[in-house]
Design a protein around this motif. Structure first.
Motif: not given
Length: 277
Positions: A97-103, A108-114, A204-207
């Motif tokens: 829930f911290k700023n540097n990890y939240f997004l 990442t979870n949004l892309v996997i779920g989609f 790592f970043d998302v991609w």
């Protein structure tokens, strides 16, 4: 232990490794057993919070979905501290829930779920359409054998009769198409198993996290598939034990993935001084 230069996305994706499922299941239990009360307490707290968030009118499903993915990442934060031979604080569970990890974790979870749900939901729709004639036949038999008319059953039959009929010769085609759509969903679901841990541990970043996990896992996909099947089996067993077993099997599942991560990918070099045990 890998050198700093060996912790790039390219180097990790090209790791030479073996999948030792039995070892990971055992080591996952060892990780869990170091702090069982903390893992179970966090699961109870996360479950209550998610239930309350899902009850919010209008925004419930969205708020609950976001919180669920962030709470799930909390097990990784806590477990990675343990495998780094450090003593984690309970607050580690909430690092997502911290700023540097939240997004990054959310995306990442949004892309996997989609990606996975596009295939899984499409396949499910085809399976449902293919099963309509069988469902209608079962309901008609139940209505005929009922001692008294059932209003709900008759209403459901009336609704099914309003739908366009599904030709019997089309049913095998629908099932085959559903299987073809389901396979990519299963593939990506397994291939992305290290994506969120890569965001947590290697930052790592998302991609890069998604592609590194996919490339690494795909080289030995079937072994990871059976590892995931083993994890699912133990969670089903936990569900059968009046759901009480899930208090252990759910956090333990994340610990198993952390054990596999440590063996295959390796822990990120850190200058932190381990806390005394």
């Amino acid at each position: 232990m890998y050198r700093e230069s060996e912790h790039t996305p390219q180097a990790i994706a090209n790791r030479h490794y073996q999948v030792r499922s039995g070892q990971y299941l055992k080591e996952g239990w060892q990780i869990f057993s170091t702090q069982p009360a903390a893992y179970i307490g966090f699961l109870v707290l996360a479950t209550i919070t998610n239930t309350l968030l899902r009850s919010i009118p209008g925004l419930g499903p969205i708020a609950g979905g976001v919180s669920s993915s962030l709470f799930a990442a909390g097990y990784y934060f806590f477990s990675f501290r343990i495998v780094h031979n450090q003593r984690p604080a309970f607050s580690e569970f909430f690092n997502a829930f911290k700023n540097n990890y939240f997004l990054p974790i959310f995306l990442t979870n949004l892309v996997i779920g989609f990606i996975t749900n596009v295939f899984v939901i499409s396949a499910s729709i085809l399976f449902m359409i293919a099963g309509l004639p069988l469902l209608q036949s079962i309901l008609e038999r139940a209505a005929a054998e009922a001692a008294e008319p059932d209003a709900d059953l008759e209403e459901l039959l009336a609704l099914l009769e309003q739908l366009p009929p599904v030709p019997y010769e089309l049913i095998p085609v629908l099932i085959f198409a559903g299987v073809l759509l389901l396979l990519p969903g299963v593939y990506f679901g397994v291939a992305y198993m290290f994506a969120v841990p890569l965001v947590v541990e290697h930052q790592f970043d998302v991609w890069p996290a998604l592609e590194t996990s996919r490339r690494l896992v795909s080289r030995n996909w079937w072994s990871f598939f059976f590892l995931n099947v083993s994890i699912i089996f133990w969670n089903i067993l936990g569900l059968c034990l009046c759901c009480v077993g899930l208090l252990v099997s759910i956090p333990w599942s994340s610990c198993v993935i952390v054990a596999a991560y440590r063996d295959i990918i390796g822990l990120r070099p850190t200058t932190d001084t381990p806390n005394p045990s």
